[in-house]
Motif scaffolding. Structure first.
Motif, short mmCIF file in Angstrom:
data_model
loop_
_atom_site.label_atom_id
_atom_site.label_comp_id
_atom_site.label_asym_id
_atom_site.label_seq_id
_atom_site.Cartn_x
_atom_site.Cartn_y
_atom_site.Cartn_z
N GLU A 13 -68.46 24.89 2.98
CA GLU A 13 -68.82 24.62 4.36
C GLU A 13 -68.22 25.67 5.30
O GLU A 13 -68.89 26.13 6.24
CB GLU A 13 -68.34 23.22 4.75
CG GLU A 13 -68.78 22.79 6.14
CD GLU A 13 -68.41 21.35 6.42
OE1 GLU A 13 -69.32 20.51 6.46
OE2 GLU A 13 -67.20 21.07 6.61
N LEU A 14 -66.97 26.05 5.05
CA LEU A 14 -66.34 27.07 5.88
C LEU A 14 -67.09 28.39 5.77
O LEU A 14 -67.36 29.06 6.79
CB LEU A 14 -64.89 27.26 5.46
CG LEU A 14 -64.12 28.38 6.19
CD1 LEU A 14 -64.04 28.09 7.68
CD2 LEU A 14 -62.71 28.53 5.60
N ALA A 15 -67.46 28.75 4.55
CA ALA A 15 -68.18 30.01 4.36
C ALA A 15 -69.53 29.98 5.06
O ALA A 15 -69.96 30.97 5.67
CB ALA A 15 -68.36 30.29 2.87
N ALA A 16 -70.23 28.85 4.99
CA ALA A 16 -71.55 28.74 5.59
C ALA A 16 -71.51 28.84 7.11
O ALA A 16 -72.44 29.35 7.73
CB ALA A 16 -72.20 27.42 5.17
N TRP A 17 -70.43 28.38 7.72
CA TRP A 17 -70.34 28.33 9.17
C TRP A 17 -69.28 29.28 9.74
O TRP A 17 -68.99 29.22 10.94
CB TRP A 17 -70.04 26.90 9.62
CG TRP A 17 -71.19 25.96 9.35
CD1 TRP A 17 -71.41 25.22 8.24
CD2 TRP A 17 -72.29 25.74 10.22
NE1 TRP A 17 -72.58 24.52 8.35
CE2 TRP A 17 -73.15 24.81 9.58
CE3 TRP A 17 -72.64 26.21 11.50
CZ2 TRP A 17 -74.33 24.36 10.14
CZ3 TRP A 17 -73.83 25.76 12.07
CH2 TRP A 17 -74.65 24.85 11.37
N GLU A 18 -68.77 30.15 8.91
CA GLU A 18 -67.67 31.01 9.36
C GLU A 18 -68.09 31.93 10.51
O GLU A 18 -67.32 32.19 11.43
CB GLU A 18 -67.12 31.83 8.20
CG GLU A 18 -65.87 32.62 8.56
CD GLU A 18 -65.21 33.27 7.36
OE1 GLU A 18 -64.14 33.87 7.54
OE2 GLU A 18 -65.77 33.17 6.24
N GLY A 19 -69.32 32.42 10.45
CA GLY A 19 -69.79 33.31 11.51
C GLY A 19 -69.75 32.61 12.86
O GLY A 19 -69.25 33.17 13.85
N LEU A 20 -70.27 31.40 12.92
CA LEU A 20 -70.25 30.65 14.17
C LEU A 20 -68.82 30.31 14.58
O LEU A 20 -68.46 30.37 15.77
CB LEU A 20 -71.07 29.37 14.02
CG LEU A 20 -71.25 28.53 15.29
CD1 LEU A 20 -72.01 29.32 16.36
CD2 LEU A 20 -71.98 27.23 14.97
N THR A 21 -68.00 29.96 13.59
CA THR A 21 -66.60 29.64 13.86
C THR A 21 -65.91 30.80 14.58
O THR A 21 -65.20 30.62 15.59
CB THR A 21 -65.87 29.32 12.55
OG1 THR A 21 -66.45 28.16 11.96
CG2 THR A 21 -64.38 29.07 12.79
N ARG A 22 -66.10 32.02 14.05
CA ARG A 22 -65.40 33.19 14.59
C ARG A 22 -66.02 33.69 15.90
O ARG A 22 -65.39 34.42 16.66
CB ARG A 22 -65.40 34.32 13.56
CG ARG A 22 -64.56 33.98 12.32
CD ARG A 22 -64.47 35.17 11.36
NE ARG A 22 -63.70 34.85 10.17
CZ ARG A 22 -62.37 34.82 10.11
NH1 ARG A 22 -61.66 35.12 11.19
NH2 ARG A 22 -61.77 34.52 8.98
#
Length: 299
Positions: A284-293
């Motif tokens: 889940e972190l990998a899938a949404w990491e772009g938005l997270t950062r």
């Protein structure tokens, strides 16, 4: 609780000279009459240690006291009564000179959807699983800090890592204790004190036995999502894969290790479930990491 301490077993005070030479550990274990508490008490006794078993009905330890009168005593304690913590710890230290290991084990399960759980049920469970252990931990820490040694064992659950339908209230209390304990571990490590969070899977402890589980009043809307959990917990009683005696031995082994883990899942089901949960978090972190950062200020 105040003024009502009831003691069965050894009560002789230990003098300062004796304290220096006694090598056994002194354990204070809550919920010691059954399940994990009883198993840990028996393992500690087998190791030659002294056990103070605390329970609302301490007579449940009469057989262990009778079999090991020099090693076991039973005291009355309702863990949810946080005003009792300091008195209990003070009295145990007065009789035995110290508390080497505090095991916050007392607890019970609860099944029900989040919407079904009442404030009273949530508060009752939080008093038992969070505020009670927190009070006992605070009460014992000054004594451990003075000696620069000791261990606090928090019995949570694999449900202290993740939650699923039907046990949200139960898991919430375990999440809370795990959060407190993780911070505590970082605070007391420089003082020579260990913190061990134990996360069992399904064990034959009577946890799901008749009358043991708290049950919220069911709403038909949750028959599909929570109904199987209600039935499954009761049906599993007595058939769980985990052996409490082996769990107790594992806890003693972890405490004796030079590098005691912060968290110790117990049981193959816990190992599988925790592993799968961690892998899911990574994905889940990998899938949404772009938005997270993307939420940082532009450099």
């Amino acid at each position: 609780m105040r003024g009502s301490l009831l003691v069965h077993g050894p009560t002789a005070r230990v003098g300062p000279e004796e304290r220096t030479h006694v090598m056994h550990k002194v354990w204070l274990i809550t919920g010691a009459t059954s399940g994990f508490g009883r198993a840990i008490a028996e393992a500690a006794v087998a190791a030659g240690d002294v056990v103070v078993g605390a329970a609302r009905r301490p007579a449940g330890l009469d057989d262990l006291v009778a079999a090991h009168p020099d090693q076991v005593e039973a005291i009355r304690l309702d863990v949810a009564d946080t005003t009792a913590a300091e008195e209990v710890v003070r009295d145990v230290v007065a009789r035995h000179g110290r508390i080497d290991v505090l095991v916050n084990n007392a607890g019970r399960g609860m099944v029900g959807a989040v919407e079904e759980a009442t404030d009273a049920e949530l508060r009752q469970l939080m008093d038992l699983h969070f505020f009670g252990p927190a009070a006992l931990t605070r009460a014992v820490l000054p004594h451990m800090r003075e000696r620069r040694s000791g261990a606090v064992v928090q019995l949570t659950s694999m449900g202290g890592r993740f939650a699923f339908a039907g046990v949200g209230a139960y898991c919430a209390t375990k999440f809370a204790l795990e959060g407190l304990s993780e911070a505590l571990a970082a605070e007391v490590a420089p003082l020579g004190i260990k913190v061990l969070i134990v996360e069992p899977g399904a064990f034959r402890t009577g946890f799901a036995g008749a009358g043991a589980l708290m049950r919220s009043e069911a709403l038909p809307a949750y028959d599909e999502s929570v109904g199987p959990v209600r039935a499954g917990l009761s049906d599993s009683d007595g058939a769980q894969p985990g052996d409490p005696a082996k769990a107790a031995d594992a806890i003693l082994t972890a405490l004796e290790a030079p590098d005691t883990p912060l968290r110790l899942p117990l049981g193959s089901d816990a190992a599988d479930a925790v592993g799968a949960h961690l892998e899911g978090l990574r994905k889940e972190l990998a899938a949404w990491e772009g938005l997270t950062r993307s939420t940082d200020f532009d450099a």
